[in-house]
Design an enzyme around this catalytic site. Structure first.
Site, PDB file in Angstrom:
ATOM      1  N   LYS A   1       0.901  -1.081   0.023  1.00  0.00           N
ATOM      2  CA  LYS A   1      -0.183  -0.052  -0.062  1.00  0.00           C
ATOM      3  C   LYS A   1       0.900   1.184  -0.050  1.00  0.00           C
ATOM      4  O   LYS A   1       0.442   2.139  -0.615  1.00  0.00           O
ATOM      5  CB  LYS A   1      -1.032   0.030   1.366  1.00  0.00           C
ATOM      6  CG  LYS A   1      -2.152   1.188   1.177  1.00  0.00           C
ATOM      7  CD  LYS A   1      -2.697   1.311   0.192  1.00  0.00           C
ATOM      8  CE  LYS A   1      -3.558   2.479  -0.116  1.00  0.00           C
ATOM      9  NZ  LYS A   1      -4.562   2.633   0.937  1.00  0.00           N
TER      10      LYS A   1
ATOM     11  N   LYS B   1      -1.229  11.870   5.340  1.00  0.00           N
ATOM     12  CA  LYS B   1      -0.538  10.705   6.249  1.00  0.00           C
ATOM     13  C   LYS B   1      -0.150   9.503   5.770  1.00  0.00           C
ATOM     14  O   LYS B   1       0.816   8.945   6.144  1.00  0.00           O
ATOM     15  CB  LYS B   1      -2.011  10.177   6.962  1.00  0.00           C
ATOM     16  CG  LYS B   1      -1.973   9.210   7.969  1.00  0.00           C
ATOM     17  CD  LYS B   1      -2.333   7.666   7.402  1.00  0.00           C
ATOM     18  CE  LYS B   1      -3.706   7.571   6.922  1.00  0.00           C
ATOM     19  NZ  LYS B   1      -4.034   6.297   6.601  1.00  0.00           N
TER      20      LYS B   1
END
Length: 298
Positions: free
Chosen positions: A181, A249
């Protein structure tokens, strides 16, 4: 193991699934499981989403422990690493052999591996299975799912993944899904930056960026980002599918992983700074394609 686009949708009738985290992504993912026949036990920090899904026949729970009391399979779709750790801390005292916790958010790799160890020490198991595709794919049950963990737990979770996604891959052991990811988010962010700069250049040069986008579609510049996010840039519709704050983030987590892995990624650092600038100017709640606004004085 990979399940691609031709994998049939599973029948989850008779299977109870706990789902914690009902935000932009979590809500359509829970609905996809329910459409496949699963009995959903749902919990969320804010109660409105729980009430909404309870109105659709899902079972409301007062918190993580209550979810674990009713479901052996527990899906987490939470905003960040701190939220995942907080929920895991609430689950740990009530976990037992037979529980499987599946973290489908984007969580730091080191934290993921630590949590997997704690959950296994309690006799349960942990899969990291972050997703890509945004709200469009979540609503269409077409997510890309990249998993890390034990093969037997992946096999157990695969029918759930098939109800929510189309391309499903066991990448490796614990944390491997989150590494994938991170790689995904680096590519997404850098490609958004490339598309934003290219279309801003066209506009500054006096040519309609929408026509430039149409002209280069199908060539070497073609990508899902040019298709979807380029479309948002030329229409100016930055309704969030993936928020700028979430992108920041994720990029910070990728930078941390790069540091832990002893590699320097200068373009990643620059791109992170650009998205941070977008937050500083008050655009953090927009879709991450709004990076275009930095280059067009909007």
């Amino acid at each position: 193991m990979t399940a691609g686009a031709e994998v049939p949708r599973p029948d989850l009738t008779g299977r109870t699934v706990g789902f914690i985290g009902l935000g932009l992504m979590g809500k359509p993912m829970a609905r996809a499981l329910a459409r496949a026949g699963a009995r959903l036990v749902v919990s969320n920090r804010s109660p409105a989403a729980v009430a909404e899904l309870a109105g659709e026949g899902m079972i409301p729970a007062t918190g993580p422990a209550a979810v674990a009391g009713q479901a052996d399979d527990i899906v987490l779709m939470l905003s960040d690493t701190v939220a995942v750790e907080t929920v895991a801390d609430a689950l740990l005292p009530v976990l037992r052999p037979g529980h499987l916790v599946i973290d489908m958010g984007t969580t730091a790799v080191a934290a993921t591996r630590a949590l997997a160890g704690k959950v296994r020490a309690a006799g349960a198991d942990w899969l990291d299975a972050p997703v890509s595709g945004g709200t469009v794919a979540a609503e269409a049950a077409g997510l890309t799912i990249m998993a890390g963990g034990r093969e037997e737990s992946f096999a157990r979770a695969l029918p759930l993944f098939q109800a929510m996604g189309r391309r499903i891959t066991l990448v490796g052991g614990s944390g491997a899904g989150q590494v994938a990811k991170c790689a995904n988010q680096v590519i997404v962010a850098l490609t958004i930056g490339a598309v934003a700069e290219a279309l801003a250049l066209a506009r500054a040069a006096g040519v309609d960026p929408a026509r430039v986008r149409d002209a280069i579609r199908g060539g070497f510049a073609e990508s899902r980002i040019l298709e979807l996010h380029g479309g948002r840039m030329v229409t100016g519709d930055f309704t969030p599918g993936g928020r700028v704050t979430t992108q920041v983030k994720d990029l910070r987590q990728a930078e941390a992983l790069a540091g832990e892995s002893g590699i320097e990624l200068p373009t990643l650092g620059l791109t992170t700074e650009l998205f941070e600038m977008l937050v500083e100017r008050g655009d953090g709640g927009l879709d991450h394609s709004a990076l275009y606004r930095l280059f067009t004085a909007e």
